[in-house]
Design a protein around this motif. Sequence first.
Motif, PDB file in Angstrom:
ATOM      1  N   CYS A   1       8.069   5.224   0.593  1.00  5.18           N
ATOM      2  CA  CYS A   1       6.554   5.463   0.808  1.00  5.18           C
ATOM      3  C   CYS A   1       5.677   4.022   0.838  1.00  5.18           C
ATOM      4  O   CYS A   1       4.391   3.864   0.688  1.00  5.18           O
ATOM      5  CB  CYS A   1       5.889   6.349  -0.100  1.00  5.18           C
ATOM      6  SG  CYS A   1       6.452   7.872   0.226  1.00  5.18           S
ATOM      7  N   ALA A   2       6.588   3.077   0.634  1.00  6.06           N
ATOM      8  CA  ALA A   2       6.024   1.314   0.402  1.00  6.06           C
ATOM      9  C   ALA A   2       5.679   0.950   1.831  1.00  6.06           C
ATOM     10  O   ALA A   2       6.608   0.666   2.526  1.00  6.06           O
ATOM     11  CB  ALA A   2       6.819   0.728  -0.548  1.00  6.06           C
ATOM     12  N   TRP A   3       4.441   0.532   1.826  1.00  9.17           N
ATOM     13  CA  TRP A   3       4.196  -0.402   3.203  1.00  9.17           C
ATOM     14  C   TRP A   3       3.907  -1.766   2.609  1.00  9.17           C
ATOM     15  O   TRP A   3       3.022  -2.031   1.898  1.00  9.17           O
ATOM     16  CB  TRP A   3       2.848   0.485   3.708  1.00  9.17           C
ATOM     17  CG  TRP A   3       2.358  -0.522   4.916  1.00  9.17           C
ATOM     18  CD1 TRP A   3       1.011  -1.262   4.752  1.00  9.17           C
ATOM     19  CD2 TRP A   3       2.653  -0.650   6.306  1.00  9.17           C
ATOM     20  NE1 TRP A   3       1.084  -1.873   6.129  1.00  9.17           N
ATOM     21  CE2 TRP A   3       1.896  -1.529   6.821  1.00  9.17           C
ATOM     22  CE3 TRP A   3       3.965   0.094   6.931  1.00  9.17           C
ATOM     23  CZ2 TRP A   3       2.263  -1.750   8.380  1.00  9.17           C
ATOM     24  CZ3 TRP A   3       4.070  -0.167   8.247  1.00  9.17           C
ATOM     25  CH2 TRP A   3       3.049  -1.256   8.989  1.00  9.17           C
ATOM     26  N   LYS A   4       4.519  -2.845   3.286  1.00  6.61           N
ATOM     27  CA  LYS A   4       4.241  -4.171   3.060  1.00  6.61           C
ATOM     28  C   LYS A   4       3.109  -4.746   3.438  1.00  6.61           C
ATOM     29  O   LYS A   4       2.902  -4.626   4.769  1.00  6.61           O
ATOM     30  CB  LYS A   4       5.557  -4.983   3.306  1.00  6.61           C
ATOM     31  CG  LYS A   4       5.619  -6.144   2.318  1.00  6.61           C
ATOM     32  CD  LYS A   4       6.842  -7.121   2.603  1.00  6.61           C
ATOM     33  CE  LYS A   4       7.939  -6.376   2.203  1.00  6.61           C
ATOM     34  NZ  LYS A   4       9.350  -7.164   2.286  1.00  6.61           N
ATOM     35  N   LEU A   5       2.222  -5.223   2.762  1.00  4.75           N
ATOM     36  CA  LEU A   5       1.032  -5.491   3.264  1.00  4.75           C
ATOM     37  C   LEU A   5       1.068  -6.995   3.904  1.00  4.75           C
ATOM     38  O   LEU A   5       1.743  -7.840   3.376  1.00  4.75           O
ATOM     39  CB  LEU A   5      -0.152  -5.768   2.188  1.00  4.75           C
ATOM     40  CG  LEU A   5      -0.568  -4.348   1.625  1.00  4.75           C
ATOM     41  CD1 LEU A   5      -1.564  -4.710   0.175  1.00  4.75           C
ATOM     42  CD2 LEU A   5      -1.487  -3.764   2.546  1.00  4.75           C
TER      43      LEU A   5
ATOM     44  N   ALA B   1       0.627  -1.074   0.130  1.00  2.68           N
ATOM     45  CA  ALA B   1      -0.110   0.071   0.113  1.00  2.68           C
ATOM     46  C   ALA B   1       1.123   1.254  -0.006  1.00  2.68           C
ATOM     47  O   ALA B   1       2.003   1.157   0.337  1.00  2.68           O
ATOM     48  CB  ALA B   1      -0.976  -0.048   1.092  1.00  2.68           C
ATOM     49  N   ALA B   2       0.321   2.257  -0.521  1.00 10.82           N
ATOM     50  CA  ALA B   2       1.188   3.574  -0.658  1.00 10.82           C
ATOM     51  C   ALA B   2       1.128   4.781   0.523  1.00 10.82           C
ATOM     52  O   ALA B   2      -0.262   5.071   0.672  1.00 10.82           O
ATOM     53  CB  ALA B   2       0.851   4.103  -2.055  1.00 10.82           C
ATOM     54  N   GLU B   3       1.879   5.042   1.113  1.00  9.50           N
ATOM     55  CA  GLU B   3       1.938   6.288   2.001  1.00  9.50           C
ATOM     56  C   GLU B   3       2.007   7.433   0.956  1.00  9.50           C
ATOM     57  O   GLU B   3       2.826   7.467  -0.007  1.00  9.50           O
ATOM     58  CB  GLU B   3       3.242   6.316   2.841  1.00  9.50           C
ATOM     59  CG  GLU B   3       3.401   7.709   3.559  1.00  9.50           C
ATOM     60  CD  GLU B   3       2.208   8.343   4.138  1.00  9.50           C
ATOM     61  OE1 GLU B   3       1.509   7.599   5.068  1.00  9.50           O
ATOM     62  OE2 GLU B   3       1.633   9.184   3.635  1.00  9.50           O
ATOM     63  N   THR B   4       1.100   8.410   0.783  1.00 10.82           N
ATOM     64  CA  THR B   4       1.000   9.464  -0.140  1.00 10.82           C
ATOM     65  C   THR B   4       1.919  10.592   0.216  1.00 10.82           C
ATOM     66  O   THR B   4       2.293  11.509  -0.726  1.00 10.82           O
ATOM     67  CB  THR B   4      -0.281   9.923  -0.476  1.00 10.82           C
ATOM     68  OG1 THR B   4      -0.819  10.444   0.891  1.00 10.82           O
ATOM     69  CG2 THR B   4      -0.998   8.841  -1.175  1.00 10.82           C
ATOM     70  N   HIS B   5       2.250  10.665   1.494  1.00  8.75           N
ATOM     71  CA  HIS B   5       3.373  11.705   1.914  1.00  8.75           C
ATOM     72  C   HIS B   5       4.675  11.219   1.454  1.00  8.75           C
ATOM     73  O   HIS B   5       5.242  10.389   1.910  1.00  8.75           O
ATOM     74  CB  HIS B   5       3.103  12.353   3.260  1.00  8.75           C
ATOM     75  CG  HIS B   5       1.980  12.956   3.396  1.00  8.75           C
ATOM     76  ND1 HIS B   5       1.745  13.471   4.589  1.00  8.75           N
ATOM     77  CD2 HIS B   5       0.917  12.989   2.773  1.00  8.75           C
ATOM     78  CE1 HIS B   5       0.599  14.304   4.749  1.00  8.75           C
ATOM     79  NE2 HIS B   5       0.148  13.990   3.527  1.00  8.75           N
ATOM     80  N   VAL B   6       5.504  12.036   0.351  1.00 13.59           N
ATOM     81  CA  VAL B   6       6.851  11.778   0.170  1.00 13.59           C
ATOM     82  C   VAL B   6       7.921  12.778   0.854  1.00 13.59           C
ATOM     83  O   VAL B   6       7.935  13.699   0.312  1.00 13.59           O
ATOM     84  CB  VAL B   6       6.782  11.815  -1.643  1.00 13.59           C
ATOM     85  CG1 VAL B   6       8.237  11.464  -1.927  1.00 13.59           C
ATOM     86  CG2 VAL B   6       5.766  10.989  -2.191  1.00 13.59           C
TER      87      VAL B   6
END
Length: 274
Positions: A63-67, A18-23
């Motif tokens: 920004c990558a979150w491993k699901l 999933a993506a964190e949108t704040h870079v």
Amino acid sequence: MVQTGKNVKNFKEGDRVAAETHVPCGHCYQCTTGLQHICREMKILGVHVNGAFADYTILPVVCAWKLDPSISYKIAATMEPFGIGVHALSKTQPAGKTVVVFGSGPIGIYAQVVAKMSGAEPVIAVDIKEERLKLAGKMGADVLINASEKDVVQEIYQITGGFGVDIAVELSGSPAAVKNAGRVLRRGGDLVFVGLFSGPVELDLTNDIIYKEANVYGITGRIMWDTWWSAQRMLLSGKLNLDPVVTHEFGLESYDKALQLAESGTVGKIIFNI
Ligand SMILES: [Zn+2]
């Protein structure tokens, strides 16, 4: 994830993310003191850099979150806004407290769900659209108030026995709700601002903040990655089902219809299926 850059170490092709949108920039004062989500040089996915309304998108590894394998893509797509709901309550202690959430859009509903899961009693949802209040009720709000029909301040004082609420969360972006949020807060209560406004708004600082010794919090985005861990634990607990908040799913080709529907302010979360 279909491909990774040559310097990426912790992710591989095939990983579900999933993506964190704040870079974050990774170098500024905020980034180097644990406040990446309010980075001075922050770029936002879909605002400053290309977003995800596309077949493929480039996601900075930061920004990558491993699901977790048990989280569906449908829910994964909503973890970012759900995280705002989680972060919104993170400065407060909702257990056994009365919480009002102004605005029953998807993030308002997420905040309401988090308050409820954290033991708030009762949770009051305020909106002007009946469709959204209905969804708020379905998702567990104890009291629904339609601000276009009822006097919100009077209703809330009645519900709380003249006490006022312990915690007020503003997620409607409506200046009228800001005034009401200040008005219904009990002395020493927490006032949390999350919704955005198109310009400055009015609040009775003397009576509703200073004399009340209110704790005022501004909330934006999600703490990286503290909020994501909390959001994931809540999802994995099996105690909440966020599926009903996604009221519509479209293919990318129907973006026009999807965006119009989102602007109508009568629906929950809309997601694109690629
Ligand atoms: Zn930074």
